[in-house]
Design a protein around this motif. Structure first.
Motif, PDB file in Angstrom:
ATOM      1  N   ILE A  33      -9.937  74.946 -20.199  1.00  0.00           N
ATOM      2  CA  ILE A  33     -10.343  76.176 -21.329  1.00  0.00           C
ATOM      3  C   ILE A  33     -11.544  75.863 -21.829  1.00  0.00           C
ATOM      4  CG2 ILE A  33      -8.723  75.094 -22.814  1.00  0.00           C
ATOM      5  CD1 ILE A  33      -9.730  79.093 -22.869  1.00  0.00           C
ATOM      6  N   ASN A  35     -15.540  77.451 -23.900  1.00  0.00           N
ATOM      7  CA  ASN A  35     -16.165  78.501 -24.489  1.00  0.00           C
ATOM      8  C   ASN A  35     -17.587  78.611 -24.216  1.00  0.00           C
ATOM      9  OD1 ASN A  35     -15.914  75.999 -26.280  1.00  0.00           O
ATOM     10  ND2 ASN A  35     -17.439  77.400 -27.304  1.00  0.00           N
ATOM     11  N   ASP A  57     -13.926  81.730 -22.558  1.00  0.00           N
ATOM     12  CA  ASP A  57     -14.174  82.928 -23.711  1.00  0.00           C
ATOM     13  C   ASP A  57     -15.575  82.913 -24.137  1.00  0.00           C
ATOM     14  OD1 ASP A  57     -14.158  84.380 -25.957  1.00  0.00           O
ATOM     15  OD2 ASP A  57     -11.975  83.910 -26.420  1.00  0.00           O
ATOM     16  N   ARG A  58     -16.288  83.810 -23.450  1.00  0.00           N
ATOM     17  CA  ARG A  58     -17.713  83.678 -24.041  1.00  0.00           C
ATOM     18  C   ARG A  58     -17.967  84.225 -25.233  1.00  0.00           C
ATOM     19  NH1 ARG A  58     -19.768  81.894 -19.339  1.00  0.00           N
ATOM     20  NH2 ARG A  58     -18.777  82.611 -17.393  1.00  0.00           N
ATOM     21  N   SER A  59     -16.961  84.796 -25.995  1.00  0.00           N
ATOM     22  CA  SER A  59     -17.148  85.332 -27.350  1.00  0.00           C
ATOM     23  C   SER A  59     -17.272  84.171 -28.489  1.00  0.00           C
ATOM     24  CB  SER A  59     -16.273  86.303 -27.763  1.00  0.00           C
ATOM     25  OG  SER A  59     -14.829  85.982 -27.807  1.00  0.00           O
ATOM     26  N   VAL A  60     -16.667  83.108 -27.933  1.00  0.00           N
ATOM     27  CA  VAL A  60     -16.693  81.979 -29.019  1.00  0.00           C
ATOM     28  C   VAL A  60     -17.683  81.021 -28.814  1.00  0.00           C
ATOM     29  CG1 VAL A  60     -14.921  80.243 -29.728  1.00  0.00           C
ATOM     30  CG2 VAL A  60     -14.154  82.392 -29.129  1.00  0.00           C
ATOM     31  N   LEU A  71      -7.531  79.436 -30.030  1.00  0.00           N
ATOM     32  CA  LEU A  71      -7.516  79.795 -28.426  1.00  0.00           C
ATOM     33  C   LEU A  71      -6.866  78.599 -27.613  1.00  0.00           C
ATOM     34  CD1 LEU A  71      -9.256  81.117 -26.224  1.00  0.00           C
ATOM     35  CD2 LEU A  71     -10.945  79.551 -26.682  1.00  0.00           C
ATOM     36  N   GLU A 163     -12.489  85.076 -16.950  1.00  0.00           N
ATOM     37  CA  GLU A 163     -12.600  85.407 -18.661  1.00  0.00           C
ATOM     38  C   GLU A 163     -11.491  85.488 -19.227  1.00  0.00           C
ATOM     39  OE1 GLU A 163     -16.190  86.706 -19.586  1.00  0.00           O
ATOM     40  OE2 GLU A 163     -17.251  86.017 -17.866  1.00  0.00           O
ATOM     41  N   THR A 164     -11.580  85.112 -20.342  1.00  0.00           N
ATOM     42  CA  THR A 164     -10.333  85.219 -21.480  1.00  0.00           C
ATOM     43  C   THR A 164     -10.838  85.768 -22.686  1.00  0.00           C
ATOM     44  OG1 THR A 164      -8.286  84.573 -22.555  1.00  0.00           O
ATOM     45  CG2 THR A 164     -10.085  82.988 -22.263  1.00  0.00           C
ATOM     46  N   ASN A 165     -10.497  86.427 -23.644  1.00  0.00           N
ATOM     47  CA  ASN A 165     -10.900  86.972 -24.901  1.00  0.00           C
ATOM     48  C   ASN A 165      -9.602  87.221 -25.705  1.00  0.00           C
ATOM     49  OD1 ASN A 165     -11.036  89.900 -24.592  1.00  0.00           O
ATOM     50  ND2 ASN A 165     -12.843  89.129 -23.472  1.00  0.00           N
ATOM     51  N   ALA A 168      -8.657  83.891 -30.101  1.00  0.00           N
ATOM     52  CA  ALA A 168      -9.481  83.016 -31.139  1.00  0.00           C
ATOM     53  C   ALA A 168      -9.366  83.614 -32.520  1.00  0.00           C
ATOM     54  CB  ALA A 168     -10.907  82.390 -30.588  1.00  0.00           C
TER      55      ALA A 168
END
Ligand SMILES: Cc1cc2nc3c(=O)[nH]c(=O)nc-3n(C[C@H](O)[C@H](O)[C@H](O)COP(=O)(O)OP(=O)(O)OC[C@H]3O[C@@H](n4cnc5c(N)ncnc54)[C@H](O)[C@@H]3O)c2cc1C
Lengths: 313, 246
Positions: A33, A35, A57-60, A71, A163-165, A168
């Motif tokens: 995992i 980011n 998770d690209r948003s973190v 997350l 991808e995951t989001n 978090a």
């Protein structure tokens, strides 16, 4: 299943490859995992070191350990991980303790080897003066691996990246500014370190130390008094009350080798000591010793390294 | 500002490190305990500086036995207002963090400070665990801390540099070098420390999550190879061919 957290905001560090390799040694199934902004192509390479799947998770941005703990705990649940692995770097130190409480999983902080047959894991204790074997009492465990304890090994081929989001939550930490000195090598990750102490007499004499570091591709470090009197920045202070490091090569110039200094560097694979005083305690901890004046020896060493590097091309 | 500083004991840095009981226990024979330097030099002193500039109260807390009261008095002598000892033999970091967080939850501290790590177990665990148990933000390895109302501005170490971050109180901060300068307690401080309040509270039942099963000493180096100071080519050749590090 083993879950490995890596921070890939600045690409894949050697520490990241070490943790994935470590995970592979523990279990056939390794999920990573991460980011941040590393490309899918880059992340897929983690398969070569043993990952079966990478979740990103690209948003973190990774700056809030609370977000990362949420997350990682959620993903650990999803993939039914019984072991979570970190690097014992700034991220591991910030996030792993939080995750330990969140998952009710014992934390083995600063592991230096793969688990023993009885499940215990070696860690440095007493600032490197001894080694302890730690065992967890819980069903799940978290291990943070001291950088440069094992070497990355390629065992497989590229793996899938997904991808995951949304796992978090929000960040409570606002980053106002990031200052990174150009071109310098982060000390805890450096494989080669050139360090100097009060024997250098003053900050104006560090030119030759930096030259030696540059010639070798090494990071620079210093003893505590040198940082305390402001000759060098605090983050270079190594020892029991500074940074503990375990590079492949540690060159100590004009450092006496006090017990508190040795505590932070005696995990180094090879130690070279340059000191005018043949009785300096550091020689007892050294592999190679040079009794001589730093102001003569170091410039000679710089030239010798340059000659050697020229033959390597 | 109401600040809680977490204090741990640590063996004096010159202590001989040895183990007893079949290498399962740290040998405390002849060991002098001090306040863990990161807790004392950085967390406690910065807390006192903040109190001196913006007002407030500094409480220190330690999980320990009656034998640990000397380090508590030392921290009071440096300037903390009051002390709390949670009466238990501190085992793993999780145990310690659970004790401190359950004490601190109801007290309304604006800021909880710890040192970056202890110099004996070097785990860097307690601060983050307290933060998670109290559901508070955590800034680790901070080298600078300023307060502006309910906002904290901090510098923290990151890989290869430093970062300036902002977070709202209440929060947990672990403190590293740069945060403050060591303070030596003066006679007045030492006298005052004797009468400052020290509250002893019982520990809660918490199961340890980890334990040390045994210890070993690292292998001693074989003897050093001396190199002629005028022959640095030889040193480089040895580092390449023999040590294989360059
Ligand atoms: C609680 C505590 C924690 C501490 N933590 C740390 C720590 O984390 N890290 C740390 O480093 N220290 C620490 N110290 C300090 C430590 O005890 C020593 O004082 C310190 O390491 C000495 O620094 P030094 O070797 O640079 O200086 P010195 O001890 O002054 O040694 C200088 C050396 O340079 C040599 N020299 C002089 N001129 C030359 C020359 N021209 N060429 C070559 N050599 C020369 C001398 O022979 C001498 O050996 C701590 C102390 C305490 C009490």
């Amino acid at each position: 299943m083993v879950l490995v957290y890596i921070n890939s905001t600045t690409g894949l560090s050697k520490a990241a490859l070490e943790t994935v390799t470590y995970g592979k040694k523990l279990s056939g199934g390794v999920t990573v995992i991460t980011n941040g902004s590393a490309s899918n192509e880059q992340l897929a390479q983690l398969g070569e070191y043993g990952a079966s799947k990478v979740l990103v998770d690209r948003s973190v941005d990774g700056e809030d350990p609370q977000q990362l703990a949420r997350l990682i705990a959620a993903v650990a649940d999803q993939v039914a991980a019984s072991t979570v692995i970190f690097s014992h770097d700034i991220y591991g130190k910030a996030v792993a303790p939080r995750l330990s409480v969140r998952m009710n999983a014992g934390l083995i902080a600063g592991a230096i080897a793969v688990p023993e047959a009885d499940g215990s894991v070696k860690v440095n204790v007493f600032s490197g003066k001894a080694v302890g074997f730690v065992k967890v009492a819980s069903a799940k465990q978290i291990i943070s691996l001291l950088p440069n304890s094992i070497q990355p090994e390629k065992t497989g081929s590229a793996c899938s990246v997904e991808e995951t989001n949304g796992l978090a939550g929000t960040s409570a930490i606002k980053v106002l500014e990031t200052k990174k000195p150009e071109g310098s090598i982060p000390l805890p990750e450096a494989e080669l370190v050139v360090s100097a102490g009060r024997g250098l007499k003053g900050p104006e004499n560090w030119g030759m130390i930096e030259e030696l570091a540059t010639a070798l591709g090494a990071a620079t470090a210093c003893s505590r008094p040198v940082a305390d009197i402001g000759w060098r920045p605090h983050h270079e202070h190594v020892g029991q009350t500074g940074v503990a490091i375990r590079p492949n090569l540690y060159i100590a110039v004009g450092i006496s080798g006090a017990i508190q200094h040795l505590a932070g560097v005696n995990g180094s694979k090879v130690i070279v000591v340059v000191n005018t005083d043949k009785e300096a305690p550091f020689f007892k901890a050294a592999d190679y010793g040079v009794v001589g004046d730093a102001f003569e020896v170091v410039p000679r060493l710089v030239e010798a390294v340059k000659r050697f590097k020229a033959t390597q091309h | 500002m109401n600040i809680l500083v977490c204090i741990s004991k640590a063996p004096d840095t010159t202590s001989k490190i040895a183990f007893t009981n079949n290498s399962t226990q740290f040998d405390e024979n002849g060991v002098q305990y001090i306040v863990n330097p990161y807790d004392e030099w950085y967390a406690l002193v910065r807390a006192l500086e903040l109190k001196e500039t913006i007002g407030g109260n500094v409480t220190i807390v330690t999980v320990g036995t009656a034998a640990d009261e000397s380090i508590i008095r030392k921290a009071l002598a440096i300037g903390a207002d009051e002390a709390v000892r949670i009466d238990a033999d501190p085992k793993d970091a999780y145990f310690v963090a659970m004790q401190i967080s359950s004490y601190a939850k109801a007290k309304g501290f604006d800021l909880v400070m710890t040192g970056k790590e202890t110099i004996n177990y070097n785990g860097s665990q307690v601060g983050g665990m307290i933060a998670e148990a109290m559901d508070l933000p955590f800034v680790s390895l901070a080298t600078k801390l300023d307060v502006n109302g309910t906002k904290l501005t901090l510098e923290r170490e990151i890989v290869g540099g430093v970062q300036v971050v902002e977070v709202s109180t209440p929060a947990v901060v672990s403190c590293a070098k740069g945060m403050a300068e060591q303070r030596i307690p003066n006679m007045r401080g030492i006298m005052a420390a004797r009468t400052k309040p020290l509250t002893v509270i019982p520990a809660e039942a918490v199961a340890d999550l980890s334990s040390y099963v045994s210890y070993i000493m690292p292998n001693a180096k074989s003897s050093v190879k001396m190199i002629d100071p005028s022959n640095m080519d030889e040193l480089v050749a040895l580092l390449h061919n023999e040590a294989k590090v360059i």
